[in-house]
Motif scaffolding. Sequence first.
Motif, PDB file in Angstrom:
ATOM      1  N   MET A   1     -62.823   6.584 -12.046  1.00  0.00           N
ATOM      2  CA  MET A   1     -62.826   5.576 -10.636  1.00  0.00           C
ATOM      3  C   MET A   1     -62.404   4.319 -10.313  1.00  0.00           C
ATOM      4  SD  MET A   1     -61.183   7.905  -7.930  1.00  0.00           S
ATOM      5  CE  MET A   1     -62.035   6.566  -6.767  1.00  0.00           C
ATOM      6  N   GLN A   2     -61.642   3.861 -11.625  1.00  0.00           N
ATOM      7  CA  GLN A   2     -61.947   2.322 -12.086  1.00  0.00           C
ATOM      8  C   GLN A   2     -61.203   1.273 -11.301  1.00  0.00           C
ATOM      9  OE1 GLN A   2     -61.445   4.714 -15.837  1.00  0.00           O
ATOM     10  NE2 GLN A   2     -61.747   2.503 -16.694  1.00  0.00           N
ATOM     11  N   GLY A   3     -61.702   0.237 -10.778  1.00  0.00           N
ATOM     12  CA  GLY A   3     -60.830  -0.483 -10.010  1.00  0.00           C
ATOM     13  C   GLY A   3     -59.101  -1.321  -9.803  1.00  0.00           C
TER      14      GLY A   3
ATOM     15  N   THR B   1     -62.125   7.053  -2.657  1.00  0.00           N
ATOM     16  CA  THR B   1     -62.846   6.383  -2.885  1.00  0.00           C
ATOM     17  C   THR B   1     -63.963   7.124  -1.993  1.00  0.00           C
ATOM     18  OG1 THR B   1     -61.980   4.705  -3.502  1.00  0.00           O
ATOM     19  CG2 THR B   1     -64.299   4.250  -2.980  1.00  0.00           C
ATOM     20  N   TRP B   2     -63.799   7.059  -0.497  1.00  0.00           N
ATOM     21  CA  TRP B   2     -64.912   7.204   0.637  1.00  0.00           C
ATOM     22  C   TRP B   2     -65.102   9.215   0.108  1.00  0.00           C
ATOM     23  CZ3 TRP B   2     -63.243  10.734   5.081  1.00  0.00           C
ATOM     24  CH2 TRP B   2     -63.995  10.781   6.606  1.00  0.00           C
TER      25      TRP B   2
ATOM     26  N   THR C   1     -65.391   1.535  -9.472  1.00  0.00           N
ATOM     27  CA  THR C   1     -66.154   0.919  -8.271  1.00  0.00           C
ATOM     28  C   THR C   1     -67.594   1.282  -8.333  1.00  0.00           C
ATOM     29  OG1 THR C   1     -64.672   0.793  -5.935  1.00  0.00           O
ATOM     30  CG2 THR C   1     -64.841   2.477  -6.767  1.00  0.00           C
ATOM     31  N   PRO C   2     -68.069  -0.393  -7.276  1.00  0.00           N
ATOM     32  CA  PRO C   2     -69.351  -0.405  -7.681  1.00  0.00           C
ATOM     33  C   PRO C   2     -69.842   0.934  -6.717  1.00  0.00           C
ATOM     34  CG  PRO C   2     -68.090  -2.097  -7.770  1.00  0.00           C
ATOM     35  CD  PRO C   2     -67.378  -1.540  -7.613  1.00  0.00           C
ATOM     36  N   VAL C   3     -69.098   1.031  -5.489  1.00  0.00           N
ATOM     37  CA  VAL C   3     -69.754   1.844  -4.835  1.00  0.00           C
ATOM     38  C   VAL C   3     -69.766   3.470  -5.342  1.00  0.00           C
ATOM     39  CG1 VAL C   3     -67.418   3.073  -3.550  1.00  0.00           C
ATOM     40  CG2 VAL C   3     -69.700   3.084  -2.289  1.00  0.00           C
ATOM     41  N   LEU C   4     -69.035   4.147  -6.554  1.00  0.00           N
ATOM     42  CA  LEU C   4     -69.281   5.110  -6.730  1.00  0.00           C
ATOM     43  C   LEU C   4     -70.875   4.813  -8.120  1.00  0.00           C
ATOM     44  CD1 LEU C   4     -66.136   6.396  -7.140  1.00  0.00           C
ATOM     45  CD2 LEU C   4     -68.051   6.678  -5.280  1.00  0.00           C
ATOM     46  N   ALA C   5     -70.316   3.501  -9.012  1.00  0.00           N
ATOM     47  CA  ALA C   5     -71.118   3.221  -9.691  1.00  0.00           C
ATOM     48  C   ALA C   5     -72.177   2.947 -10.501  1.00  0.00           C
ATOM     49  CB  ALA C   5     -70.460   1.752 -10.525  1.00  0.00           C
ATOM     50  N   GLU C   6     -72.991   3.024  -9.061  1.00  0.00           N
ATOM     51  CA  GLU C   6     -74.458   2.756  -8.692  1.00  0.00           C
ATOM     52  C   GLU C   6     -74.985   4.211  -8.404  1.00  0.00           C
ATOM     53  OE1 GLU C   6     -73.627   1.213  -3.952  1.00  0.00           O
ATOM     54  OE2 GLU C   6     -73.912  -0.401  -4.893  1.00  0.00           O
TER      55      GLU C   6
END
Length: 197
Positions: A29-31, A44-45, A75-80
């Motif tokens: 899931m890369q930006g 993403t959601w 994507t940051p919302v998943l990476a974090e």
Amino acid sequence: MSTESENLPLTRSLELMSVGDTGLLVVDMQGKLLTMIAGHERVTWNCRRLVDGAKLLGIPVAGTEQYPQGLGPTTPVLAERIGPMPAKKLFSSRECAEIFYGWRDAGIYKVLVCGIEAHVCVQQTVLDLLSEGFRVYLAVDAIGSRGVLDAEVAVRRMDASGATITTTEAALFEWCETAANPQFKAISGLVKESAPA
């Protein structure tokens, strides 16, 4: 007159995912690529809700990144939420075998897969995991491709090959299993979230 056995609940189906036998895999899931995916906000959601639900219930979560030097980071919302992820050059996540060996050693033989692209990295991963003897589940509202037809055909192929087709909401409630689960309210909160426009 009822017998003692009639008062026992029926056995839960082995077709259902359970806490303790299931892992969640988030594929690539890369930006840079994600913004080109049809319906990427929804994908993403739903991936994020699956990760949050898995964390609430103690289900292990892993992610992969396809050639991050070229496609950038997750994507940051998943990476974090996921933490460090192995990089790969193969389209299939089988290159990241340590994830699956670790899960198998822990008694996890079911894998719920989400991510992108449905017809490339997701499909090749699903088919390889099936070949390795894993029970594979596919959250169809948490995958995507640049082309809608590519995604539709990939889902049909994975279904025909033995993957179990499901959705994000179905998976969350399947993991939760009962309204008596201490995390039921939090899982219900994830289900009730408003979808992106």
